[in-house]
Enzyme design. Structure first.
Site, PDB file in Angstrom:
ATOM      1  N   ASP A  33      78.590 -41.855 -52.479  1.00  0.00           N
ATOM      2  CA  ASP A  33      78.248 -40.799 -53.435  1.00  0.00           C
ATOM      3  C   ASP A  33      77.687 -39.575 -52.721  1.00  0.00           C
ATOM      4  OD1 ASP A  33      77.989 -39.543 -55.833  1.00  0.00           O
ATOM      5  OD2 ASP A  33      76.255 -40.670 -56.531  1.00  0.00           O
ATOM      6  N   ASP A  86      79.171 -48.481 -47.422  1.00  0.00           N
ATOM      7  CA  ASP A  86      78.476 -47.351 -48.013  1.00  0.00           C
ATOM      8  C   ASP A  86      78.128 -46.418 -46.847  1.00  0.00           C
ATOM      9  OD1 ASP A  86      76.783 -45.762 -49.788  1.00  0.00           O
ATOM     10  OD2 ASP A  86      75.096 -46.792 -48.850  1.00  0.00           O
ATOM     11  N   ASP A  97      73.405 -50.527 -49.567  1.00  0.00           N
ATOM     12  CA  ASP A  97      71.950 -50.565 -49.706  1.00  0.00           C
ATOM     13  C   ASP A  97      71.473 -50.225 -51.111  1.00  0.00           C
ATOM     14  OD1 ASP A  97      70.466 -47.561 -49.676  1.00  0.00           O
ATOM     15  OD2 ASP A  97      72.564 -47.605 -49.115  1.00  0.00           O
ATOM     16  N   ASP A 105      75.170 -43.406 -46.942  1.00  0.00           N
ATOM     17  CA  ASP A 105      73.747 -43.077 -46.857  1.00  0.00           C
ATOM     18  C   ASP A 105      72.880 -44.330 -46.751  1.00  0.00           C
ATOM     19  OD1 ASP A 105      73.909 -40.258 -47.005  1.00  0.00           O
ATOM     20  OD2 ASP A 105      74.224 -40.365 -49.165  1.00  0.00           O
ATOM     21  N   ASP A 112      71.815 -36.283 -48.337  1.00  0.00           N
ATOM     22  CA  ASP A 112      71.470 -35.201 -49.275  1.00  0.00           C
ATOM     23  C   ASP A 112      70.059 -34.686 -49.002  1.00  0.00           C
ATOM     24  OD1 ASP A 112      73.921 -35.245 -50.549  1.00  0.00           O
ATOM     25  OD2 ASP A 112      73.265 -36.650 -52.094  1.00  0.00           O
TER      26      ASP A 112
END
Length: 268
Positions: free
Chosen positions: A123, A32, A203, A34, A43
């Site tokens: 994402d 992943d 996470d 972030d 973001d």
């Protein structure tokens, strides 16, 4: 998830006719981004490029569960209206700190790159991820990056789109990481690449969905105390054995590196 050459008629460890040398073990390592590779939510980080480093209340109040991608489109449109340019965003992404121990993990992976195939499923957005990985000097380690498409239009506005559509009820409308991972494994299998094990480092709640699809030979590395870890613990309490993968929680990515080092030692 298929892990061996069933039905092929050749031993899994051999490549081609007349080759007596077994190929090295091949593992798939999924990251992943972030709060996993980087120690922030990117973001949230880009708001540092906004006037006053904050968003107006009307933008903040427009967020709805399951529609984060659409919310970020509004955030980026506002920032474009305020004159925030590509260079401003790039500077923010390049300066987001890596998570604890992540440089050491990447050093380990660089030394053992022939053993691990590394992909990233996030994402966030492609532009931000590429900026951050290049700044950290690790972009070349990744075979493929799956994230929301992004770029800059004729006005210089940072634009963002959804990655895909799906039918998963547990994930945001724009991305199901389980769908991406299972399709990737199927695609690689068609290319005669079969992985002994899958390692997943994440996470968030959207990392829990793909980790549920892992098998008992695989390992999930949730960041300790974060939603992915909490959800795995809750599932084990409610449905013992339902979460099949081995769970190895981490506070520093050096713990992940040590675990992977032990895996390699056992193969020698």
């Amino acid at each position: 998830m298929k892990r061996c050459c069933e039905g092929v008629g050749l031993p899994c460890l051999f490549k081609g006719v007349g080759m007596a040398s077994p190929r090295p073990p091949k593992y798939l390592l999924v990251f992943d981004f972030d709060e996993t590779i980087i120690n922030e939510n990117s973001d949230d980080s880009i708001v540092r490029a906004a006037p006053g480093q904050e968003l107006p209340e009307r933008i903040r109040q427009s967020f709805r569960d399951g529609s984060y991608n659409e919310y970020m489109q509004r955030v980026l449109a506002y920032m474009g209206d305020q004159g925030v340019k590509m260079g401003d965003f790039k500077t923010v992404y390049e300066n987001i700190p890596l998570s604890p121990g992540m440089p050491e993990l990447f050093q380990f992976l660089s030394k053992n790159h022939e053993v691990f195939e590394i992909i990233l499923i996030s994402d966030a957005n492609m532009f931000g991820i590429e900026c951050a990985l290049r700044a950290a000097g690790v972009y070349s380690l990744f075979r493929k990056i799956f994230s929301n498409p992004s770029g800059f239009d004729k006005r210089g506005y940072f634009t963002l789109g959804p990655y895909h559509s799906h039918k998963c009820l547990e994930c945001p409308a724009n991305m199901c990481k389980r769908k991406i991972l299972t399709e990737y494994l199927a695609e690689r299998a068609q290319e005669d690449v079969e992985f002994e094990r899958v390692f997943y480092i994440g996470d968030g709640a959207n990392d829990f969905c793909p980790s549920v699809a892992l098998t008992s030979s695989d390992v999930a590395f949730p960041r300790k105390g974060y939603p992915m870890h909490q959800m795995a613990q809750e599932m084990e309490k409610k449905q013992p054995g339902a979460f099949q993968a081995t769970v190895v929680a981490w506070e520093s990515a050096t713990e992940v590196a040590r675990y992977l080092q032990e895996v390699l030692k056992k193969k020698c």
